[in-house]
Structures are given as C-alpha cells and as structure tokens.
Scaffold this motif. Structure first.
Motif, mmCIF file in Angstrom:
data_model
loop_
_atom_site.group_PDB
_atom_site.id
_atom_site.type_symbol
_atom_site.label_atom_id
_atom_site.label_comp_id
_atom_site.label_asym_id
_atom_site.label_seq_id
_atom_site.Cartn_x
_atom_site.Cartn_y
_atom_site.Cartn_z
ATOM 1 N N SER A 1 -24.940 37.143 5.864
ATOM 2 C CA SER A 1 -24.101 38.344 5.897
ATOM 3 C C SER A 1 -23.496 38.582 7.271
ATOM 4 O O SER A 1 -22.762 39.548 7.467
ATOM 5 N N GLN B 1 -20.805 35.098 6.320
ATOM 6 C CA GLN B 1 -20.042 35.691 5.215
ATOM 7 C C GLN B 1 -18.779 34.888 4.936
ATOM 8 O O GLN B 1 -18.328 34.803 3.795
ATOM 9 N N GLN C 1 -17.705 32.293 1.508
ATOM 10 C CA GLN C 1 -16.438 32.453 0.796
ATOM 11 C C GLN C 1 -15.599 31.169 0.837
ATOM 12 O O GLN C 1 -14.940 30.827 -0.142
ATOM 13 N N PHE D 1 -19.141 39.465 -1.271
ATOM 14 C CA PHE D 1 -18.660 38.185 -0.748
ATOM 15 C C PHE D 1 -18.614 37.088 -1.796
ATOM 16 O O PHE D 1 -18.135 35.986 -1.520
ATOM 17 N N CYS E 1 -12.817 38.550 1.876
ATOM 18 C CA CYS E 1 -13.397 39.837 2.251
ATOM 19 C C CYS E 1 -14.078 39.696 3.609
ATOM 20 O O CYS E 1 -14.752 38.700 3.866
ATOM 21 N N TYR E 2 -13.902 40.698 4.471
ATOM 22 C CA TYR E 2 -14.551 40.652 5.785
ATOM 23 C C TYR E 2 -15.052 42.038 6.142
ATOM 24 O O TYR E 2 -14.302 43.014 6.099
#
Length: 345
Positions: free
Chosen positions: A165, A170, A174, A200, A310-311
């Motif tokens: 994470s 993360q 992805q 994620f 996504c971040y």
C-alpha cells in the motif's frame, strides 16, 4: 535584494535505531536572499511539496557501509530529499523564473540547487503537482523500472508485492494488473488490506502481522508459486518468498525497510533455493533508469487522465509536520504516499 525567512528541518545528530521526531530540529531563524549572485549557474527555488522516502533513514547513519549509494546527511544542516519546487531565480540556461521542477532539494522553504541538471522540468501541470513527489516522480519511476525492466512480466504471471500500500507498492500492483497478471499484496493493517483489494484492484491481500507462518500464508495465496516478487521489506518475508518462487522467477529488490532501523541487519535463510529454481534476484537503483522517464510519462499520463490508475497520498501540512511524517513511515503510520506540503502554489 529581498531577504526573507527560510525555515528549515535540520538533522540534530546521527541516528541509532528507530528515528524519532527529536532527532530533527526546526530552525525558524534562518534567512535567505531571493536573488542569486551574478554569474551563478545555480537555481533558487521555492519548495512546494516534499517526499518522505524509506531510503532517507540510511542517510541518517554516520557510517552507511560500502554498499551505500547515497551520502549521509550532515548534522546541523537541512535534510535533503525529493520534492517539487518553483524556480524563483535562475542562473542556468535551461530554466527560467516560474518553471516548476522536481528532484532533490532541501527540507526548507527555499533552496539553492547547485546542480540544476539533476532536476526534471515539469511539463504536465493539469495533474496534481504533489504527484511529482510520487506517482510522477521517484516512486513512479521506481515501480516502472523495477517491474517492467527487472521483473519482465508476462501475461498470466503470479505477482507478490510486499509493503503493497506504500508509494511504490500500490503502483506495482496496478501495473501488474494492467499486464494481465494475478497479484497479491501484503500490508500491516486491515485498512490497508482493504485498500489493496477495493481501491487498487489487487486480486487479494493479507495482513502480515496476523500471519503466524508467512510460508504457509504464501502457499495459501499462491498454491502454484510466485513468478515475480517485488521486494520492499526483506527479513522474514524474503525468507518465506524464497521458498515459494517458481522456476525462473524474478525478484526485484527495491528496498528492505524491515532492516533499516536495526544496528545489525538480519541474515537471510533459504538463499539456496535461488539455485535449483534458477531464480534471478536483482537489486536496482531508480537513478540508473532515468533515461526511461519520457517513456514512463507517455504510458502513465493517459492512465491517470482516463481514471485507470489510482494513487493515494497521505498529506502532512506545513514544514513543522515533516519530522513526524518522516518518522511515521517506519511504523506504517502513513496510508499511501507520504507528502509534506511546504507551500501551495
């Protein structure tokens, strides 16, 4: 010439064991002139965002050993790290006043950059500037180089990411999904595990703190073994992964955060499995891959704009919050990329 206050975060002295906020000092009495001397080749920048990164812990040691790739910080001087800044004055032909840049800078309100050629000029300003401390900066390039260049993913591969994470993890997860892989991540809280699965897009995730036997846990999530391991942790996790690698698997060694605060690092067992399974385990430095940055940006900017990536950032406001923010990443206090806001443009 205008002289203004230049608040700074200084390292008090070299650190042993886990760093504490008290190892750093806020210097509010420093000043700086907002003009460069005539003939200077440097840049004077106003720092906007600062990045908290695990490697910075090693720079707090007095003697880092022969394997170190970055010099120790100097006690009594500002801490140095990656950040986003705006050019206030330029003596370099490639930069102008008002340019936005990212790269190494001081933990202070204003910095003089004596090697401007190490900075990257920010071209895309239609995305959050803070992203250049992570997704569009060091963390993003680390994930990209480590996963695509070192791990050479193949569709259908089995991928495991530790510290999944965090700023790098993360993204690796992805990227793995975008490559058609099956990916599982480990993290240290229930909240982070849920983020991995629900935000994620990891296929699965587990809390390593709740597992009595990491080898058994990995066999549960990877009954057929692991093709790619993106290593951020070291120690017991690495030992367990080695037992679960598949034939000709790849391990990209990005970091070993479990070892950074130990006076003497732990030895790793099970290395002999590398031989029989012909596993390739390779450490890497992101700086060796900066030539790929334009290629990375071509890939990642559309993904951001199309909502396919996504971040998550953990934002700390103000330079005064920087010591606590940096210390917090070593206990897992942050959720996502830890960023310190010095000033908003």
């Amino acid at each position: 010439m205008a002289e203004v206050r230049n608040k700074q975060v200084l390292l008090k002295d070299y650190v042993n064991g886990f760093p504490e906020e008290s190892d750093m000092l806020i210097n509010a009495s420093s000043t700086i002139t907002l003009n460069l001397p005539q003939g200077s080749n440097a840049l004077l920048v106003k720092n906007l965002y600062l990045s908290c990164d695990p490697y910075m812990r090693n720079r707090m040691n007095k003697n880092q050993g022969s394997g170190s790739y970055a010099e120790s910080f100097t006690p009594g001087s500002p801490i140095v790290g990656f950040g986003v800044a705006k050019v206030v004055d330029s003596g370099h032909s490639n930069f102008e006043k008002g340019d936005l840049v990212w790269g190494l800078t001081g933990w202070e309100e204003y910095s003089i950059i004596t090697a401007p050629e190490t900075l990257f000029k920010i071209q895309h300003t239609d995305v959050p500037l803070s992203y250049y401390t992570g997704l569009l900066g060091l963390a993003g390039m680390t994930a990209y180089a480590g996963f695509y260049e070192i791990c050479t993913p193949k569709e259908g591969g089995y991928v495991f990411v530790s510290a999944a994470s965090g700023a790098v993890g993360q993204l690796v997860g992805q990227f793995a999904k975008l490559s058609g892989c099956y990916v599982v991540g480990s993290a240290g809280t229930k909240e982070k595990v849920e983020l991995l699965k629900n935000k994620f897009g990891f296929d699965d995730a587990f809390n390593y703190k709740e597992e009595q036997d990491l080898d058994a846990a990995l066999k549960r999530y990877f009954p057929d073994g692991i093709d790619i391991y993106f290593e951020n942790v070291g120690g017991k996790m690495l030992e367990a992964v080695l037992l679960n690698m598949r034939l000709r698997g790849r391990i990209a060694v990005c970091g070993m955060i479990s070892q950074y605060n130990l006076e003497e690092g732990e030895g790793v067992q099970n290395l002999s499995t590398l031989i029989g399974k012909r596993v390739r385990m390779e450490g890497f430095l992101t700086g060796d891959h900066y030539h790929l940055y334009p290629k990375y940006m071509e890939m990642v900017i559309p993904l951001i704009k199309e909502g396919k990536l996504c971040y998550i950032e953990d934002i700390a406001e103000g330079l005064e919050s920087a010591p606590a923010a940096l210390v917090g990443i070593f206990s897992g206090r942050n959720v996502g990329k830890q960023v310190v806001v010095v000033a908003r443009e």
